[in-house]
Design an enzyme around this catalytic site. Structure first.
Site, PDB file in Angstrom:
ATOM      1  N   ARG A 152       0.373  -1.193  -0.021  1.00 40.53           N
ATOM      2  CA  ARG A 152      -0.124   0.134   0.048  1.00 40.53           C
ATOM      3  C   ARG A 152       0.493   1.180  -0.111  1.00 40.53           C
ATOM      4  NH1 ARG A 152      -1.202   3.967  -0.483  1.00 40.53           N
ATOM      5  NH2 ARG A 152      -3.102   4.866   0.280  1.00 40.53           N
ATOM      6  N   TYR A 153       1.975   1.517   1.440  1.00 42.47           N
ATOM      7  CA  TYR A 153       2.953   2.240   0.896  1.00 42.47           C
ATOM      8  C   TYR A 153       4.221   2.287   0.299  1.00 42.47           C
ATOM      9  CZ  TYR A 153      -0.112   3.140   4.544  1.00 42.47           C
ATOM     10  OH  TYR A 153      -0.983   3.751   5.494  1.00 42.47           O
ATOM     11  N   ARG A 208       7.800   0.381   1.514  1.00 48.06           N
ATOM     12  CA  ARG A 208       7.216  -1.370   2.909  1.00 48.06           C
ATOM     13  C   ARG A 208       5.910  -2.059   2.444  1.00 48.06           C
ATOM     14  NH1 ARG A 208       6.260   3.574   4.073  1.00 48.06           N
ATOM     15  NH2 ARG A 208       4.211   4.572   5.269  1.00 48.06           N
ATOM     16  N   CYS A 212      -4.872 -16.800  14.455  1.00 46.19           N
ATOM     17  CA  CYS A 212      -4.921 -16.228  15.886  1.00 46.19           C
ATOM     18  C   CYS A 212      -4.586 -16.607  17.114  1.00 46.19           C
ATOM     19  CB  CYS A 212      -5.614 -15.006  16.179  1.00 46.19           C
ATOM     20  SG  CYS A 212      -5.846 -13.783  14.527  1.00 46.19           S
ATOM     21  N   CYS A 225     -10.444 -10.934  17.775  1.00 47.36           N
ATOM     22  CA  CYS A 225     -11.269  -9.374  18.949  1.00 47.36           C
ATOM     23  C   CYS A 225     -12.314  -9.152  17.925  1.00 47.36           C
ATOM     24  CB  CYS A 225     -10.056  -8.905  17.875  1.00 47.36           C
ATOM     25  SG  CYS A 225      -7.717  -8.930  18.631  1.00 47.36           S
ATOM     26  N   CYS A 271     -12.148  -7.322  14.054  1.00 52.77           N
ATOM     27  CA  CYS A 271     -11.439  -7.341  13.852  1.00 52.77           C
ATOM     28  C   CYS A 271     -10.876  -6.770  12.352  1.00 52.77           C
ATOM     29  CB  CYS A 271     -10.566  -8.895  13.745  1.00 52.77           C
ATOM     30  SG  CYS A 271      -8.758  -9.237  12.583  1.00 52.77           S
ATOM     31  N   ARG A 319      -9.479  -7.414  10.006  1.00 53.24           N
ATOM     32  CA  ARG A 319      -9.286  -8.706   8.804  1.00 53.24           C
ATOM     33  C   ARG A 319      -9.943 -10.242   9.486  1.00 53.24           C
ATOM     34  NH1 ARG A 319      -3.471  -7.880   9.265  1.00 53.24           N
ATOM     35  NH2 ARG A 319      -2.990  -6.129   8.365  1.00 53.24           N
ATOM     36  N   ASP A 371     -12.010   1.159  12.835  1.00 50.25           N
ATOM     37  CA  ASP A 371     -12.148   0.467  11.264  1.00 50.25           C
ATOM     38  C   ASP A 371     -13.636   0.190  11.351  1.00 50.25           C
ATOM     39  OD1 ASP A 371      -9.515   1.359  10.027  1.00 50.25           O
ATOM     40  OD2 ASP A 371      -9.038  -0.964  10.494  1.00 50.25           O
ATOM     41  N   ASP A 404      -7.171   5.473   9.679  1.00 47.57           N
ATOM     42  CA  ASP A 404      -7.396   4.050   8.384  1.00 47.57           C
ATOM     43  C   ASP A 404      -8.574   5.144   7.167  1.00 47.57           C
ATOM     44  OD1 ASP A 404      -5.523   2.884   6.678  1.00 47.57           O
ATOM     45  OD2 ASP A 404      -5.838   1.400   8.098  1.00 47.57           O
ATOM     46  N   LYS A 454      -3.232   5.304   6.449  1.00 47.69           N
ATOM     47  CA  LYS A 454      -3.338   5.685   7.724  1.00 47.69           C
ATOM     48  C   LYS A 454      -2.680   8.066   7.970  1.00 47.69           C
ATOM     49  CE  LYS A 454      -1.671   2.364   9.872  1.00 47.69           C
ATOM     50  NZ  LYS A 454      -0.818   1.661   8.958  1.00 47.69           N
TER      51      LYS A 454
HETATM   52  S1  SF4 Z   1      -7.741  -7.931  15.372  1.00 51.07           S
HETATM   53 FE1  SF4 Z   1      -7.529  -9.495  13.843  1.00 51.07          FE
HETATM   54  S2  SF4 Z   1      -5.757 -10.396  13.033  1.00 51.07           S
HETATM   55 FE2  SF4 Z   1      -5.011  -9.045  15.131  1.00 51.07          FE
HETATM   56  S3  SF4 Z   1      -5.012 -10.632  16.953  1.00 51.07           S
HETATM   57 FE3  SF4 Z   1      -7.105  -9.820  17.054  1.00 51.07          FE
HETATM   58  S4  SF4 Z   1      -8.821 -11.084  15.368  1.00 51.07           S
HETATM   59 FE4  SF4 Z   1      -6.115 -11.503  14.909  1.00 51.07          FE
END
Ligand code: SF4
Length: 412
Positions: A137-138, A141, A150, A154, A157, A159, A318, A355, A362
Site C-alpha cells: 500500500r505504501y 514497505r 490468531c 478480537c 478485527c 481482517r 475501522d 485508516d 493512515k
Molecule cells: S485484531 Fe484480528 S488479526 Fe489481530 S489478533 Fe485480533 S483477530 Fe487476530
C-alpha cells in the site's frame, strides 16, 4: 466495621485513584483451571489446545452469559470464530456485562447488524495486493500475511474476512510468491509480518521465514505485528526471544487496549522481548466501553511504558461490518488525545489515526494546536488552552523577535 470507600458505596473512586488502581499489575490467576499443573498452564500449546471455542463451553464457564452474547457465540463460527485462551478468559469479570475484556472477545448478536457504509475490507487491502497474502500500500514497505490464525479473536478485527482459519491454512500457501515479490522490488526496505498472528508459527517455521527475508539485501528492517503477548504470554519463551534476536533490526508491534490486559504475566513476557533488544510499540483500537475514556487511556499508556512498550498508534475503529456497537466517535478520540498530550510523558502519547476507508492509508488525527498560520505568524494553542504567537518572516525564516503569550486571544 463499615466500609465507607467509594467502591463499597457503588461510587466511582476519585479519578486519580482510579488511574492508579488500573496501573497496578495483577496475575490473571488460574480460575477454573486451578487443578492444571504449572507445566501445562505455562505451555502455550496447552493454552491453545484448551481454548474456549463453543457457546456451550462459554456458558458453562460463565453462567452470566447474556442472551445477546449466547446468540452471538452461536453464530460466530460462521463468520469470525470464537476462541479465547484460558489465560485471557481469566481476565473477564463475569459479573460485569460491560467488562472491557469481555467486550473484546465474546461475540454479540450485534455483529450481525451491518450498516451500508460498513465493509468486509475497510482498509482496501485486497485492492493493493499484488500477490495473495502481500499488501503493498505504501511506497517502501509491505504487509506480509503469514497465517490466517490468531490465539484468540478480537470482535472488531479489520481482517475478519481473512483470519480465524477463513482460508484453511497454517503457513501462507503463497509464501514463495510473497518472498519472490519482495526480492524483485528493491524499493521494499521494510517488511511487516502480520496475519493472523505470526507468533503462532513454531520457532522453526518463523526462523526459516525470517532468514529468507533477512537474506534479501534491500530489506533493512523487519517488524512483527502480534497480539500474542497479551492473549498468550506463555508463547514468549526464552527460546523464541533468543531466535528473534538473530534478526535485528527487528521491531514488534503488540496490541493491547485496556490496562487490565497488562498483567504480571504480560509484563514479564514483554520484559523478555525487550531484553532481547526488540523495540516494542503498542497499537490500540479506540473501542466503546473499553477505552473511550481519558482516565482509562492514560492509565493504559503509562502502564505500557512501565512494560517497556511505547504507545505507537491509537486507531479509530475501522468500518468493519458489524462493529458499530464497539465503535467510539472521532470526537471522543480527539478529546482523549487532548487529555493526553502535555498532560503526560510525550513517550506515552500514541498517534491517533484513521485508516481512510477504501484504502487511503493512515491519516493522522490531532487536536487543533495550530489556530492560524499567516505569512508572518503562527498562532498556537498549548495543552493548557493558552494561546501563543510564533513570528515568521514571509520567506519562512523565523524572526529574532521572541514569541509572546497572548492573554486575550483574538482568533483570526
Ligand atoms: S485484531 Fe484480528 S488479526 Fe489481530 S489478533 Fe485480533 S483477530 Fe487476530
Amino acid at each position: 466495621m463499615k466500609d465507607d470507600s467509594p467502591q463499597a458505596n457503588g461510587e466511582e473512586p476519585p479519578s486519580g485513584d482510579r488511574c492508579q488502581a488500573l496501573k497496578e499489575f495483577h496475575s490473571a490467576g488460574r480460575g477454573f483451571w486451578h487443578d492444571v499443573s504449572d507445566a501445562d498452564w505455562n505451555d502455550w500449546r496447552w493454552q491453545l489446545k484448551h481454548r474456549i471455542t463453543t457457546p456451550e463451553q462459554l456458558q458453562r464457564l460463565m453462567p452470566t452469559l447474556t442472551p445477546e452474547e449466547f446468540a452471538g457465540a452461536k453464530l460466530a463460527n460462521h463468520k469470525l470464530a470464537l476462541a479465547i485462551t484460558p489465560y485471557f478468559f481469566n481476565l473477564i469479570d463475569p459479573a460485569d456485562e460491560h467488562c472491557p475484556i469481555r467486550l473484546q472477545v465474546i461475540p454479540r448478536i450485534e455483529e450481525t447488524h451491518t450498516a451500508p457504509w460498513e465493509m468486509s475490507d475497510p482498509c482496501g487491502e485486497d485492492s493493493h495486493s499484488p500477490v495473495p497474502g502481500l499488501v503493498h500500500r505504501y511506497p517502501d514497505r509491505v504487509l506480509f500475511l503469514v497465517t490466517d490464525r490468531c490465539a484468540a479473536y478480537c470482535r472488531y478485527c479489520t481482517r475478519s474476512r481473512l483470519v480465524s482459519n477463513a482460508s484453511g491454512y497454517d503457513f501462507h500457501p503463497e509464501s514463495d510468491r510473497q518472498i519472490a515479490y519482495i526480492e524483485k522490488h528493491p524499493e521494499v526496505r521494510d517488511v511487516l509480518l502480520s496475519g493472523g498472528d505470526p507468533l503462532l508459527l513454531s520457532d522453526e517455521k518463523l526462523e526459516n521465514l525470517l532468514s529468507r527475508l533477512r537474506a534479501i539485501p534491500h530489506v533493512e528492517f523487519l517488524r512483527i505485528g502480534s497480539r500474542i503477548p497479551t492473549f498468550l504470554p506463555q508463547r514468549i519463551t526464552p527460546g523464541l526471544c533468543a531466535m528473534l534476536k538473530k534478526f535485528h533490526p527487528l521491531f514488534m508491534s503488540i496490541h493491547s487496549n485496556h490496562p487490565r490486559e497488562l498483567t504480571t504475566e504480560v509484563r514479564d513476557a514483554l520484559g523478555r522481548l525487550a531484553d532481547a533488544g526488540i523495540p516494542l510499540g503498542n497499537q490500540s483500537v479506540l473501542l466503546k466501553h473499553v477505552n473511550d475514556d481519558a482516565e482509562v487511556m492514560k492509565a493504559h499508556v503509562q502502564k505500557l511504558l512501565m512494560c517497556r512498550v511505547k504507545p505507537y498508534y491509537l486507531y479509530q475503529c475501522d468500518l468493519i461490518s458489524g462493529s458499530a456497537h464497539l465503535r467510539a466517535s472521532v470526537r471522543q478520540g480527539i478529546e482523549i488525545m487532548t487529555q493526553l498530550r502535555g498532560h503526560t510523558t510525550g513517550y506515552a502519547v500514541p498517534q491517533y489515526v484513521i485508516d481512510a476507508p477504501g484504502g487511503g492509508g493512515k491519516v493522522p488525527i490531532n487536536p487543533e494546536y495550530v489556530l492560524s498560520h499567516n505569512a508572518d505568524r503562527v498562532l498556537l494553542r498549548n495543552y493548557e488552552g493558552k494561546i501563543f504567537e510564533y513570528p515568521e518572516a514571509p520567506d519562512g525564516t523565523p524572526l529574532s523577535k521572541p514569541p509572546k503569550e497572548i492573554e486575550e486571544p483574538q482568533l483570526v
